[in-house]
Design a protein around this motif. Structure first.
Motif, mmCIF file in Angstrom:
data_model
loop_
_atom_site.group_PDB
_atom_site.id
_atom_site.type_symbol
_atom_site.label_atom_id
_atom_site.label_comp_id
_atom_site.label_asym_id
_atom_site.label_seq_id
_atom_site.Cartn_x
_atom_site.Cartn_y
_atom_site.Cartn_z
ATOM 1 N N LEU A 209 0.833 -1.205 0.000
ATOM 2 C CA LEU A 209 0.000 0.000 0.000
ATOM 3 C C LEU A 209 0.865 1.252 0.000
ATOM 4 O O LEU A 209 0.559 2.240 -0.675
ATOM 5 N N MET A 210 1.953 1.186 0.739
ATOM 6 C CA MET A 210 2.845 2.354 0.770
ATOM 7 C C MET A 210 3.416 2.647 -0.609
ATOM 8 O O MET A 210 3.624 3.798 -0.990
ATOM 9 N N ASP A 211 3.657 1.586 -1.359
ATOM 10 C CA ASP A 211 4.264 1.768 -2.679
ATOM 11 C C ASP A 211 3.231 1.948 -3.784
ATOM 12 O O ASP A 211 3.591 2.204 -4.932
ATOM 13 N N GLY A 212 1.977 1.781 -3.430
ATOM 14 C CA GLY A 212 0.927 1.782 -4.457
ATOM 15 C C GLY A 212 0.959 3.019 -5.337
ATOM 16 O O GLY A 212 0.791 2.936 -6.552
ATOM 17 N N PHE A 213 1.233 4.163 -4.754
ATOM 18 C CA PHE A 213 1.187 5.400 -5.545
ATOM 19 C C PHE A 213 2.286 5.421 -6.595
ATOM 20 O O PHE A 213 2.107 5.936 -7.686
ATOM 21 N N ARG A 214 3.408 4.790 -6.260
ATOM 22 C CA ARG A 214 4.509 4.753 -7.236
ATOM 23 C C ARG A 214 4.087 3.905 -8.434
ATOM 24 O O ARG A 214 4.320 4.261 -9.588
ATOM 25 N N ALA A 215 3.482 2.784 -8.108
ATOM 26 C CA ALA A 215 3.076 1.868 -9.184
ATOM 27 C C ALA A 215 2.026 2.532 -10.068
ATOM 28 O O ALA A 215 2.107 2.477 -11.305
ATOM 29 N N SER A 216 1.033 3.185 -9.442
ATOM 30 C CA SER A 216 -0.012 3.850 -10.233
ATOM 31 C C SER A 216 0.610 4.894 -11.141
ATOM 32 O O SER A 216 0.315 4.968 -12.330
ATOM 33 N N LYS A 217 1.506 5.679 -10.563
ATOM 34 C CA LYS A 217 2.059 6.789 -11.348
ATOM 35 C C LYS A 217 2.933 6.255 -12.488
ATOM 36 O O LYS A 217 2.937 6.824 -13.592
ATOM 37 N N ALA A 218 3.651 5.171 -12.239
ATOM 38 C CA ALA A 218 4.470 4.586 -13.318
ATOM 39 C C ALA A 218 3.561 4.149 -14.468
ATOM 40 O O ALA A 218 3.844 4.399 -15.648
ATOM 41 N N LEU A 219 2.441 3.512 -14.116
ATOM 42 C CA LEU A 219 1.487 3.095 -15.152
ATOM 43 C C LEU A 219 0.930 4.312 -15.891
ATOM 44 O O LEU A 219 0.835 4.324 -17.126
ATOM 45 N N PHE A 220 0.562 5.344 -15.138
ATOM 46 C CA PHE A 220 -0.025 6.534 -15.766
ATOM 47 C C PHE A 220 0.964 7.183 -16.738
ATOM 48 O O PHE A 220 0.611 7.558 -17.856
ATOM 49 N N VAL A 221 2.203 7.327 -16.271
ATOM 50 C CA VAL A 221 3.186 8.034 -17.110
ATOM 51 C C VAL A 221 3.512 7.210 -18.356
ATOM 52 O O VAL A 221 3.574 7.749 -19.473
ATOM 53 N N ALA A 222 3.671 5.912 -18.190
ATOM 54 C CA ALA A 222 3.947 5.067 -19.365
ATOM 55 C C ALA A 222 2.780 5.155 -20.351
ATOM 56 O O ALA A 222 2.973 5.201 -21.570
ATOM 57 N N SER A 223 1.564 5.236 -19.825
ATOM 58 C CA SER A 223 0.380 5.351 -20.705
ATOM 59 C C SER A 223 0.368 6.702 -21.392
ATOM 60 O O SER A 223 0.098 6.809 -22.588
ATOM 61 N N LYS A 224 0.650 7.729 -20.621
ATOM 62 C CA LYS A 224 0.618 9.085 -21.170
ATOM 63 C C LYS A 224 1.666 9.245 -22.272
ATOM 64 O O LYS A 224 1.438 9.907 -23.295
ATOM 65 N N LEU A 225 2.817 8.631 -22.064
ATOM 66 C CA LEU A 225 3.879 8.720 -23.080
ATOM 67 C C LEU A 225 3.631 7.765 -24.252
ATOM 68 O O LEU A 225 4.428 7.703 -25.180
#
Ligand SMILES: O=c1[nH]cc([C@@H]2O[C@H](COP(=O)(O)OP(=O)(O)OP(=O)(O)O)[C@@H](O)[C@H]2O)c(=O)[nH]1
Length: 623
Positions: A300-316
């Protein structure tokens, strides 16, 4: 990791999966194991005839794969892993070993050999514990195999070729994927299903349990090893090991086990374990009290990192680039998307660690599910919703603390705008409008089939999807119920922008789009009204207006279909839906009985609720 605490033993270790198989990565990721993927370069060319039994071939191949990775990491990369896991899956039929087909003809030969017969699937698995002494790699190898019997139906030539042309057989042992289309060929499976898919998870957990929790002298009669040990069993076997029971001593004083550097009071005079543990640091400087690591909390502590990595890879659009061309190296992708090489490499590695990409010596490539769900043209692309999550929900959630303190949506803090009317925001700029519609379309398209088939709706000749946006559900309804005419009723701003979301191949009569505001305008006539993802967004006063209007428009026998995620009665499940509430819209998520009560208030009866297992459930009620 309550289901299998033994996996917790691996939390503080550098675990490497020596396999490029996306299925193995997914199986292990799904149970919360953290590992790095380093595909093996070992060529599967062992002489089959030199093995007395097919499983010996699978085990030896798995061993060579894992050893190659352990050696390479130790020598080339100077990064000795703690544990390397290797696996190899083969099919055995008529005393022949079948691996992955090399081409379509080979797939044909394999599948026609399997047609109408029972065959065995063997997966050999190897767990190598590694350490480095005087710069030499030391290994402790544990191996096992699992056999599953599978019977195929008789396969016609037509079906065989259709399946081969689907492309599915090519990277799968025996030329089929039981977890996907290949499942249709199978009459029965005797044994572990996941073993066929590529990794015998159950046996793996038992093996770990054997390694890390060998039976204690005085309790041996109580410990069953014919299934994954229960939590109780694990608790009774803490890290404190008696002289015969630690992996270290059990395995002949190896330095590999977690208890290294840990001092235990193992048994008191009555033979009862005292469980007092004094953790010291092991050679890597990591204190080895793995059973106590709260892996769920760490996730859970790392969840935000994982979400953001997915978002940025999608955005790019990294997944789009890799769908068009793969494998690709980080530098090539960086060049295409205009990013730094070092940053891109880190992002790609993060995506590989999260199981979204495969990393091979030739470069990165999408997994099957990345192609389906993350590429923007994937069949069930969630791209639109991911971009909405990044651009809209993420900024809102950064103000969650204020949202909780104030009990209100944080548009003013996140976007410098008031939250007077949610939809004004969405429709103010063309870009935001498109993004919002793409997000709604993603979810509607992904859930349309399950919502449309949750109940038999064939008795309804006309339906009106209120707030139906791009018409994704409407199209699916007309495809499934060819006699049904469906109208989408939505705001003019939405209707004006639906054209780019229409299916390229129109195999049904066209959906009718009508503009209007369902709070203020007359509703089109219909036998079935639909409210999909509407009710949870609005406050009670607005819902009152809307349901009253629908109820008035409904003739006796007409119905209302509500598509929403339905909470359990305690309102703590599914967590995804509970978390959605934190956006602090003026509406709320409801349980099944709350929907029933709400609908009854407006004269709807005979309410039926279907939990679909998809992102939206279905509630049907009649006037
Ligand atoms: O029903 C299914 N049967 C088999 C599979 C997949 O088939 C392959 C088997 O190949 P192998 O064990 O050699 O593993 P690779 O994919 O080549 O990866 P390595 O890097 O480990 O060699 C395996 O991927 C199974 O998952 C299937 O998907 N369904």
């Amino acid at each position: 990791m309550a289901l299998s605490p033994v996996l917790g033993k691996l939390v503080s270790k550098r675990v490497v999966l020596a396999s490029a198989s996306p299925r193995r990565q997914e199986i292990l990721t799904n149970v919360g194991l953290r590992f790095e993927v380093v595909p093996s370069w070992f060529k599967e060319t062992l002489e089959k005839s030199s093995f007395a039994a097919p499983y010996e071939y699978a085990v030896e191949t798995a061993k060579q794969k894992a050893l190659e990775v352990a050696n390479r990491m130790h020598v080339k990369h100077l990064r000795t892993p703690d544990i390397v896991i290797g696996a190899d899956t083969i099919v055995s039929v008529d005393e022949q070993i079948l691996e992955k087909p090399v081409d379509k003809q080979d797939a044909y030969r394999m599948l026609s050999r399997l047609s109408g017969k029972e065959h065995s699937v063997f997966t050999g698995v190897v767990i190598i514990h590694c350490s480095s002494k005087d710069n030499q790699l030391e290994t402790e190898i544990t191996d096992f195999y699992e056999e599953t019997k599978v019977k195929f139906s008789d396969l016609s030539e037509e079906l065989l070729w259709e399946y081969i042309h689907s492309g599915e057989p090519m990277d799968k042992a025996g030329g089929y994927g039981i977890q996907a289309l290949g499942g249709m060929l199978v009459e029965y499976v005797h044994g572990d299903f996941l073993n066929v898919v590529g990794f015998p998870l159950n046996h793996f957990c038992k093996k770990l349990a054997e390694l890390y929790y060998p039976p204690l002298k005085h309790t041996i009669q109580h410990i069953k090893h014919d299934s994954i040990p229960s939590v109780d069993t694990f608790e009774s076997l803490s890290d404190g090991e008696s002289e015969s029971s630690s992996f270290k001593e059990h395995k002949g004083a190896s330095k590999l086990d977690s208890p290294s550097g840990v001092i235990y009071n193992s048994e008191n005079s009555s033979g009862v374990r005292t469980d007092s543990v004094i953790p010291l640091e092991n050679q890597n400087g990591v204190s080895d009290n793995a059973t106590k690591v709260p892996s769920k909390i760490l996730d859970l502590m790392d969840g935000f990192r994982a979400s953001k990595a997915l978002f940025v890879a999608s955005k790019l659009k990294i997944f789009d680039h890799l769908k068009k061309k793969s494998p690709q190296k980080a530098a090539d992708i960086a060049n295409e998307v205009g990013t730094s090489v070092c940053g891109t490499e880190r992002l790609l590695d993060a995506c590989a660690a999260l199981g979204l990409l495969e990393k091979t010596p030739q470069g990165y490539r999408n997994t099957d599910s990345t192609n389906t769900y993350l590429a923007s043209d994937g069949e069930f692309s969630l791209h639109g919703y991911i971009i909405h999550s990044n651009d809209h929900l993420w900024p809102l959630f950064t103000h969650l603390e204020s949202a909780v303190k104030e009990g209100s949506r944080q548009n003013h803090r996140a976007f410098g705008k008031k939250t007077e009317d949610l939809f004004n925001d969405y429709y103010q700029s063309q870009e935001v409008k498109q993004r919002f519609m793409a997000a709604m379309h993603s979810i509607a398209h992904l859930t349309a089939r399950d919502v449309a088939t949750a109940f038999d709706l064939s008795e309804f000749k006309t339906a009106c999807d209120l707030g139906g946006c791009t018409g994704a559900l409407a199209h699916e309804l007309m495809r499934i119920y060819p006699n049904m005419k469906v109208t989408v009723f939505d705001l003019p701003e939405a209707i004006a922008n639906t054209s780019c979301f229409q299916p390229s191949e129109q195999c049904t009569a066209p959906v009718t789009f009508v503009s209007g505001d369902f709070f203020t305008d007359d509703l089109p006539e219909a036998d079935l009204y639909i409210l999909s993802r509407v009710l949870h967004d609005w406050p009670d006063e607005k819902i009152h207006v809307l349901l009253k209007k629908i109820s008035t428009a409904c003739k006796p026998g007409s119905a209302l279909l509500v598509a929403e995620s339905v909470l359990d009665e305690q309102k703590t499940h599914p967590p995804r839906v509970v978390l959605q509430s934190l956006s602090m819209t003026e509406g709320k998520q409801r349980s099944g009985s709350e929907y029933k009560q709400l609908l009854e208030k407006y004269g709807f009866t005979n309410t039926q609720i279907k939990i679909t297992g998809n992102l939206l459930d279905a509630v049907l009620c009649f006037k």
